[in-house]
Design a protein around this motif. Structure first.
Motif, short mmCIF file in Angstrom:
data_model
loop_
_atom_site.label_atom_id
_atom_site.label_comp_id
_atom_site.label_asym_id
_atom_site.label_seq_id
_atom_site.Cartn_x
_atom_site.Cartn_y
_atom_site.Cartn_z
N ASP A 24 -43.40 20.78 -3.67
CA ASP A 24 -43.02 20.43 -2.31
C ASP A 24 -42.06 21.40 -1.65
N HIS A 52 -48.82 16.84 -2.35
CA HIS A 52 -47.78 17.87 -2.46
C HIS A 52 -47.98 18.91 -1.35
N ASN A 111 -43.96 22.38 -10.80
CA ASN A 111 -43.22 21.15 -10.52
C ASN A 111 -41.93 21.01 -11.30
#
Length: 295
Positions: free
Chosen positions: A139, A183, A85
């Motif tokens: 993502d 996600h 992330n």
């Protein structure tokens, strides 16, 4: 545990391309808040066990020939182990993260500092600070021809345009509709980025996005409910091996039938934080070579 594919079920030869990963030890891993449906602060965390599971993943990557660099963990940031992330690197161009939740916001600073210091080692061309909220490889799924980009819970649609502008790649937006799959990387896995092979769980996506995926990836592996709830799609593929958490039996069998080698990792302790194999793994993708390397 490593599962070797019997010769008689291999459909085609698979090729490993060595990868470069950035990971962060779970030195301070804990669940002291809940920012996704899988987190429960009432459940105790065995940090020693989490470290052993994370170390097994690192060892598996290195045994397969991949490079793993380490990001220093920061006290007070228990989710730093989920390094995917922190930034997205495509062709040596890096888009930093801007987290949707205040609890993780400071992680972006640590990731930016690492890329600013070490980007030269992987041929870094640019390091961009984000404007819109994006949770990086949580993502963004990078393939050779396109970047698949999730939205609906964390990353904003505007961030998709930022990544497209920075990298010059097509970015295909996909809407996530089930909060358990908040996600993209818990709803879709890249099996081979060079040949654009993916696996995904259709119910995690809107009807329109399901249609887009079916049209774009007609040969994709489809996960079932049990695979998805076991975080089986939070996996990392290198073209031949697929590193995935224990428990996604249907997905494992489907991958082996297509000639992949499944390397199963116990991430049960890390799952308490809502993350598994892919969440722990940020890929560093250097600039494409003049010879046309599809990276």
């Amino acid at each position: 545990m490593t599962t070797t594919v019997p010769t008689h079920v291999q459909q085609q030869p698979r090729r490993v391309r060595p990868r470069h990963y950035l990971m962060c030890p779970p030195t301070w891993f804990d669940v002291t808040y809940a920012i996704n449906p899988w987190m429960d602060p009432r459940l105790p965390v065995d940090r020693e066990r989490a470290y052993a599971q994370w170390s097994a993943l690192v060892a598996a990557y290195r045994a397969a020939g991949h490079r793993v660099d380490l990001l220093d963990p920061v006290p007070g940031l228990p989710d730093m182990v989920f390094a995917a992330n922190g930034a997205t690197v495509v062709d040596g161009r890096t888009l930093g993260a801007r987290f949707a939740t205040s609890q993780r916001a400071a992680e972006a600073v640590a990731h930016r500092a690492w890329h600013a210091r070490f980007g030269v080692l992987y041929g870094g061309r640019a390091l961009a600070d984000p404007v819109a909220v994006n949770e990086a490889e949580g993502d963004f799924a990078v393939l050779s021809s396109v970047v698949l980009a999730g939205y609906g819970f964390r990353t904003n649609l505007a961030a998709h345009a930022e990544l497209a502008a920075l990298t010059g790649r097509e970015v295909l937006s996909l809407e996530l509709v089930d909060p358990r799959f908040y996600h993209l990387d818990v709803a879709l896995a890249v099996l081979d980025s060079d040949t654009d092979q993916v696996a995904y769980y259709p119910p995690a996506f809107s009807a329109r996005s399901q249609a887009v995926l079916a049209d774009r990836f007609p040969d994709a592996v489809l996960a079932d409910d049990a695979d998805a709830y076991a975080f089986g799609l939070n996996a990392v593929g290198d073209g031949r091996n697929v590193f995935l958490p224990v428990g996604a039996g249907h997905l494992r069998d489907a991958l082996e039938a297509r000639g992949y080698v499944c390397v199963e990792i116990d991430t049960s302790e890390l799952l308490l934080g809502g993350g598994s194999v892919k969440c722990c793994t940020q890929e560093i993708r250097p600039a494409r070579s003049e010879e046309g390397d599809p990276r």
